[in-house]
Design a protein around this motif. Sequence first.
Motif, mmCIF file in Angstrom:
data_model
loop_
_atom_site.group_PDB
_atom_site.id
_atom_site.type_symbol
_atom_site.label_atom_id
_atom_site.label_comp_id
_atom_site.label_asym_id
_atom_site.label_seq_id
_atom_site.Cartn_x
_atom_site.Cartn_y
_atom_site.Cartn_z
ATOM 1 N N PRO A 257 11.709 -3.585 -4.043
ATOM 2 C CA PRO A 257 12.477 -4.774 -3.645
ATOM 3 C C PRO A 257 12.444 -5.059 -2.150
ATOM 4 O O PRO A 257 12.480 -6.227 -1.741
ATOM 5 N N LYS A 258 12.370 -4.027 -1.318
ATOM 6 C CA LYS A 258 12.341 -4.244 0.128
ATOM 7 C C LYS A 258 11.075 -4.962 0.566
ATOM 8 O O LYS A 258 11.063 -5.660 1.577
ATOM 9 N N GLU A 259 9.998 -4.761 -0.189
ATOM 10 C CA GLU A 259 8.732 -5.413 0.130
ATOM 11 C C GLU A 259 8.468 -6.604 -0.779
ATOM 12 O O GLU A 259 7.439 -7.271 -0.631
ATOM 13 N N ARG A 260 9.368 -6.835 -1.733
ATOM 14 C CA ARG A 260 9.201 -7.902 -2.710
ATOM 15 C C ARG A 260 7.853 -7.786 -3.412
ATOM 16 O O ARG A 260 7.102 -8.756 -3.565
ATOM 17 N N SER A 261 7.566 -6.568 -3.857
ATOM 18 C CA SER A 261 6.298 -6.324 -4.527
ATOM 19 C C SER A 261 6.461 -5.238 -5.579
ATOM 20 O O SER A 261 7.507 -4.584 -5.659
ATOM 21 N N VAL A 262 5.426 -5.056 -6.362
ATOM 22 C CA VAL A 262 5.390 -4.021 -7.391
ATOM 23 C C VAL A 262 4.104 -3.237 -7.211
ATOM 24 O O VAL A 262 3.006 -3.826 -7.151
ATOM 25 N N ALA A 263 4.205 -1.918 -7.105
ATOM 26 C CA ALA A 263 3.028 -1.063 -6.974
ATOM 27 C C ALA A 263 2.566 -0.636 -8.361
ATOM 28 O O ALA A 263 3.367 -0.200 -9.189
ATOM 29 N N VAL A 264 1.260 -0.768 -8.597
ATOM 30 C CA VAL A 264 0.657 -0.350 -9.860
ATOM 31 C C VAL A 264 -0.132 0.926 -9.581
ATOM 32 O O VAL A 264 -1.105 0.908 -8.812
ATOM 33 N N VAL A 265 0.290 2.036 -10.178
ATOM 34 C CA VAL A 265 -0.269 3.344 -9.844
ATOM 35 C C VAL A 265 -1.108 3.883 -10.990
ATOM 36 O O VAL A 265 -0.671 3.896 -12.148
ATOM 37 N N ASP A 266 -2.327 4.318 -10.659
ATOM 38 C CA ASP A 266 -3.184 5.028 -11.611
ATOM 39 C C ASP A 266 -2.672 6.460 -11.694
ATOM 40 O O ASP A 266 -2.715 7.200 -10.708
ATOM 41 N N THR A 267 -2.171 6.849 -12.851
ATOM 42 C CA THR A 267 -1.512 8.155 -12.955
ATOM 43 C C THR A 267 -2.483 9.325 -12.975
ATOM 44 O O THR A 267 -2.093 10.454 -12.690
ATOM 45 N N ALA A 268 -3.749 9.080 -13.312
ATOM 46 C CA ALA A 268 -4.728 10.167 -13.323
ATOM 47 C C ALA A 268 -5.074 10.601 -11.905
ATOM 48 O O ALA A 268 -5.136 11.792 -11.597
ATOM 49 N N SER A 269 -5.288 9.612 -11.031
ATOM 50 C CA SER A 269 -5.654 9.913 -9.644
ATOM 51 C C SER A 269 -4.473 9.854 -8.687
ATOM 52 O O SER A 269 -4.596 10.245 -7.526
ATOM 53 N N MET A 270 -3.329 9.336 -9.180
ATOM 54 C CA MET A 270 -2.151 9.100 -8.345
ATOM 55 C C MET A 270 -2.520 8.317 -7.095
ATOM 56 O O MET A 270 -2.266 8.711 -5.953
ATOM 57 N N THR A 271 -3.130 7.164 -7.350
ATOM 58 C CA THR A 271 -3.463 6.217 -6.288
ATOM 59 C C THR A 271 -2.911 4.848 -6.667
ATOM 60 O O THR A 271 -2.776 4.526 -7.855
ATOM 61 N N VAL A 272 -2.595 4.054 -5.652
ATOM 62 C CA VAL A 272 -2.116 2.696 -5.900
ATOM 63 C C VAL A 272 -3.321 1.827 -6.231
ATOM 64 O O VAL A 272 -4.189 1.596 -5.387
ATOM 65 N N ARG A 273 -3.373 1.365 -7.445
ATOM 66 C CA ARG A 273 -4.493 0.561 -7.920
ATOM 67 C C ARG A 273 -4.376 -0.891 -7.481
ATOM 68 O O ARG A 273 -5.362 -1.560 -7.210
ATOM 69 N N GLU A 274 -3.114 -1.369 -7.389
ATOM 70 C CA GLU A 274 -2.892 -2.781 -7.107
ATOM 71 C C GLU A 274 -1.464 -2.981 -6.633
ATOM 72 O O GLU A 274 -0.574 -2.201 -6.975
ATOM 73 N N ARG A 275 -1.263 -4.017 -5.830
ATOM 74 C CA ARG A 275 0.085 -4.417 -5.425
ATOM 75 C C ARG A 275 0.310 -5.848 -5.884
ATOM 76 O O ARG A 275 -0.457 -6.742 -5.539
#
Length: 359
Positions: A257-275
Amino acid sequence: MAKPRLVAAVLALSAAFAAMGVHQGHEYTTTSSASVAPLAYVVGKTGLVQVVDTRNGAVLVQADTGGRATGVAVSPDGRRLYVVNGWTGAITVVDPQSGAIVDRLFTQVQLSHAVMRPDGQRLYVSASGGVAVVDPENFQMVAVIKAGGQPQGLAAHPDNKILYVANSQDGTVGLVDTATAFQTSTVQVGGLPQHVAISPDGKRLYVSSMRLGQTTPGTLSVIDTTTNQVVGAVEVGRGAGSIAVTPDGRTAYVTLPKERSVAVVDTASMTVRERLPIDSPSVAIAPGDTRVFLATGATTTVLDSTNAVLTTYRMKTGELEARPRLFDAALIAFPPGQPTGTGLRTSSSKSSRSSTGSS
């Protein structure tokens, strides 16, 4: 409507705490063979409730719990909705078929989050000094769990035996034995843990944590629930919001909410795939459903499996009020562990008893 009642356990609880719409039609797929789409239970900041048919966005039922909402949980059969009016220290029970307020429990302490155990036998509500354990059948408090500092988010393991508690002041996640209502161990995750969510198979627990400082990014950590060890972490952005995990366990969504965004995380690599540039305080995924539901103020935004906006449901204004105001969605919930066939029913019944855990 049942009269609000102040249970005798309040004194013990207080002592324990002190001591320690518009629709764009699209098809979607589910991993369930059920043909009926789930109902979404959407709660506004001020405690207004709307029950939404996720096939077409129709608001079927409205209710007003009368206080600012901080948490919500749904019974496994979808016949009871439990709204935490955190600032007033109340837990309000809503009949989602009629919108009636059927019961209310006052605790005299400020409350936060809620989770229903998958077997439906216990409701857990976090507060400033512990976690209240409520028997949903008779709606009475039966125990108080002494957790760590400032408990926040809660998650229950699919086997009903373990409750996970985000202890924000301690930087830990507490593991509670649900049979004894006792915190048996903790896992250090650092920062200020806020929300927790467990993968559908119960093998991974995800924890969003805030970090001190205006620009310091928060993290999403993952705990292996078989070893109770942190096996990965990723910086997701400022703040730490609600978490939802897809049915296949491959993707986790974290609202920021502070960034007004949603992080989409790849759980296998634990990397942010998309914002995703979506301002939302809450994200939820129904068991077995590929769609992602986001609370977006006067609307509920639904994403497909590619993170494209599948549809947007326009919520109703507060029609139950003398001076209606815009609905401000803050929380979205679905019944725990139920297939997408869960829907409104015409009769009510109490959950069957389980031998797993007494508290």
